[in-house]
Each structure stands twice: as C-alpha cells, then as structure tokens.
Design a protein around this motif. Structure first.
Motif, short mmCIF file in Angstrom:
data_model
loop_
_atom_site.label_atom_id
_atom_site.label_comp_id
_atom_site.label_asym_id
_atom_site.label_seq_id
_atom_site.Cartn_x
_atom_site.Cartn_y
_atom_site.Cartn_z
N VAL A 52 0.86 -1.37 0.23
CA VAL A 52 0.14 0.20 0.00
C VAL A 52 0.86 1.15 0.11
CG1 VAL A 52 -1.95 -1.23 1.12
CG2 VAL A 52 -0.22 -0.03 2.51
N ALA A 53 0.36 2.46 -0.21
CA ALA A 53 1.02 3.62 -0.04
C ALA A 53 1.61 3.94 1.19
CB ALA A 53 -0.01 4.70 -0.54
N VAL A 54 2.98 4.24 0.92
CA VAL A 54 3.76 4.65 2.26
C VAL A 54 3.29 5.94 2.89
CG1 VAL A 54 6.01 5.01 3.24
CG2 VAL A 54 5.66 3.50 1.02
N PRO A 55 2.96 5.87 4.37
CA PRO A 55 2.64 7.16 4.76
C PRO A 55 3.79 7.84 5.31
CG PRO A 55 2.48 5.24 6.38
CD PRO A 55 2.80 4.93 5.06
N ARG A 56 3.68 9.09 5.84
CA ARG A 56 4.87 9.93 6.30
C ARG A 56 5.01 9.46 7.62
NH1 ARG A 56 5.38 14.96 3.39
NH2 ARG A 56 4.28 14.80 1.37
N ARG A 57 4.05 9.02 8.40
CA ARG A 57 4.22 8.63 9.79
C ARG A 57 2.87 7.85 10.31
NH1 ARG A 57 3.94 12.92 14.84
NH2 ARG A 57 1.69 12.84 14.21
N VAL A 58 3.01 7.02 11.22
CA VAL A 58 1.87 6.29 11.68
C VAL A 58 1.94 6.74 13.22
CG1 VAL A 58 1.12 3.82 12.40
CG2 VAL A 58 2.60 4.29 10.29
N LEU A 59 0.57 7.08 13.36
CA LEU A 59 0.22 7.40 14.89
C LEU A 59 -0.77 6.65 15.28
CD1 LEU A 59 -0.05 9.55 16.96
CD2 LEU A 59 -2.13 10.80 15.75
N PHE A 60 -0.32 6.00 16.32
CA PHE A 60 -1.09 4.74 17.34
C PHE A 60 -1.85 5.69 18.49
CE2 PHE A 60 2.39 2.69 15.39
CZ PHE A 60 1.72 1.56 14.76
N VAL A 61 -3.29 5.33 18.47
CA VAL A 61 -3.98 6.07 19.40
C VAL A 61 -4.80 5.06 20.18
CG1 VAL A 61 -5.99 7.78 19.42
CG2 VAL A 61 -4.43 7.91 17.75
N CYS A 62 -4.81 5.48 21.48
CA CYS A 62 -5.79 4.68 22.48
C CYS A 62 -6.30 5.94 23.45
CB CYS A 62 -4.78 3.69 23.32
SG CYS A 62 -3.73 4.22 24.31
N THR A 63 -6.83 5.28 24.39
CA THR A 63 -7.77 6.27 25.22
C THR A 63 -7.00 7.08 25.99
OG1 THR A 63 -9.56 5.04 25.20
CG2 THR A 63 -9.58 6.58 26.93
N GLY A 64 -5.99 6.49 26.93
CA GLY A 64 -5.13 7.33 28.03
C GLY A 64 -3.65 7.37 27.49
N ASN A 65 -3.35 6.87 26.62
CA ASN A 65 -2.05 6.85 26.00
C ASN A 65 -0.82 6.54 26.90
OD1 ASN A 65 0.42 9.40 24.74
ND2 ASN A 65 0.12 7.43 24.00
N THR A 66 -1.40 5.34 27.71
CA THR A 66 -0.59 4.67 28.77
C THR A 66 0.10 3.48 28.54
OG1 THR A 66 -2.32 3.82 30.00
CG2 THR A 66 -1.68 6.11 30.34
N ALA A 67 -0.58 2.65 27.54
CA ALA A 67 0.03 1.26 27.35
C ALA A 67 -0.11 0.99 26.03
CB ALA A 67 -1.01 0.29 28.01
N ARG A 68 -1.29 0.68 25.34
CA ARG A 68 -1.16 0.11 23.82
C ARG A 68 -0.58 1.03 22.84
NH1 ARG A 68 -7.50 -1.06 24.78
NH2 ARG A 68 -7.08 0.53 25.78
N SER A 69 -0.99 2.29 22.82
CA SER A 69 -0.49 3.11 21.94
C SER A 69 1.11 3.14 21.81
CB SER A 69 -1.05 4.57 21.68
OG SER A 69 -1.05 5.00 22.99
N HIS A 70 1.69 3.24 23.27
CA HIS A 70 3.10 3.60 23.58
C HIS A 70 3.89 2.19 22.96
CE1 HIS A 70 3.89 7.38 25.20
NE2 HIS A 70 2.76 7.19 26.03
N LEU A 71 3.41 1.06 23.49
CA LEU A 71 4.06 -0.20 22.87
C LEU A 71 3.99 -0.43 21.39
CD1 LEU A 71 2.27 -2.84 25.61
CD2 LEU A 71 4.69 -1.90 25.45
N ALA A 72 2.78 0.20 20.68
CA ALA A 72 2.70 -0.30 19.37
C ALA A 72 3.75 0.85 18.67
CB ALA A 72 1.27 0.41 18.97
N ALA A 73 3.67 2.11 19.02
CA ALA A 73 4.78 3.11 18.54
C ALA A 73 6.05 2.43 18.53
CB ALA A 73 4.57 4.28 19.01
N ALA A 74 6.47 1.97 19.79
CA ALA A 74 7.89 1.40 20.09
C ALA A 74 8.14 0.11 19.12
CB ALA A 74 7.99 1.22 21.42
N LEU A 75 6.97 -0.79 18.86
CA LEU A 75 7.12 -1.79 18.16
C LEU A 75 7.26 -1.66 16.72
CD1 LEU A 75 4.59 -4.24 20.07
CD2 LEU A 75 6.90 -4.87 19.66
#
Length: 168
Positions: A31-54
């Motif tokens: 698929v087309a390459v994005p400039r950046r990927v932004l991972f979003v969850c509610t509190g930005n304390t767990a899943r979104s941080h893990l996703a960005a780091a992974l």
C-alpha cells in the motif's frame, strides 16, 4: 474469525479475521507509504506506546502515539513488559491526539474507546483489549498481538520506497 463486543460502548461488535485468512484472499499487496504512523488509544499509557515502540523496530517510517483522554504517565505495566521484552520504550508524558495529529498521518486506533471517539480519524482499527489493571499476562497478550499486527502492516508497505520526508 473471532468477534467480541466493544470495550467502549459495549453495543458494537468487532470482527477479527485471522492473518492466514486474509492472505488467502490476496490482501497482502503493498500500500502507499505514509509519512508517519500515529497509534491512538484512550489514555496513551499502554497500547499506543507499545505499538509505536514496536513499529520503530520494524519500519523506517516514523511513529508516534497519543490518547483521546491522556493520563498523567505511562502505566508501570507498560514499562515492565517493554523491559522484559527488551523493547526500547521512550518514557514520555502521554499526549492528546489534537496536539500530535498531522493530516498526513496513518492513524491506527488500538482500543475501542478511541475508535468510537468522533474526533479520531482512524483509518485502521485494532481492537486490542486494555491490559491496565489486569496483570502482567494481559500486557504480554497485548504486546504479542500488537507485535503480530505491526509486523503484518509494516510488510504491506513497499520495501524499496523510502518513507516520504516529513514536513515540520
């Protein structure tokens, strides 16, 4: 395929197709390459941080994380699972989507509540159960599911195309 009710409003049902089933349908094309990927969850304390780091481990495309209702700090369980898995996790303050979102971002919501928030323009939604207050096993499960999905998504981008330069 599996299904479950939303952790958000509880009225929605999310279906999850297994990767093998998707590949047999021929959906693994680049698929087309994005400039950046932004991972979003509610509190930005767990899943979104893990996703960005992974994501940063498997792709040269920049990644960030944010929350619809950010908490004060990253959850200790997030730091623990990252440490145990030797994942480089920057310890930063949780941030609001509005402060981070760029119109060129590929937005991936990783929790039902964030996906169900009208102000989040999520192009992709991964219904990952919230591991907070559920013990280390829940964080391990969230980590494994995020890792699997991130590897599959990163593989869909053209490997021979460098990511576009980000405008600041």
């Amino acid at each position: 395929m599996s299904r479950h009710h939303s952790e958000g409003d509880g009225r929605r049902t999310y279906l999850h197709l297994e990767q093998d089933a998707l590949e047999s349908l021929g959906t693994a094309s680049p698929v087309a390459v994005p400039r950046r990927v932004l991972f979003v969850c509610t509190g930005n304390t767990a899943r979104s941080h893990l996703a960005a780091a992974l994501w940063r481990q498997v792709s040269p495309i920049p990644a960030a994380s944010a929350g619809t209702h950010p908490a004060d700090q990253i959850n200790p369980g997030t730091i623990d699972v990252a440490t145990r898995r030797e994942l480089e996790l920057p310890i930063v303050e949780p941030r609001r989507v509005e402060d981070v979102l760029d119109p060129d971002d590929l937005v991936v919501t990783v929790c039902d509540r964030a996906h169900e928030t009208p102000k989040v323009p999520g192009e992709l939604h991964w219904s990952i159960p919230d591991p907070v207050d559920k013990g280390p096993e829940a964080f391990d499960t969230a980590y494994a599911e995020l890792e699997r999905r991130i590897k599959a998504l990163a593989a869909r981008f053209h490997p021979d195309e460098p990511p576009p330069t980000r405008k600041e």
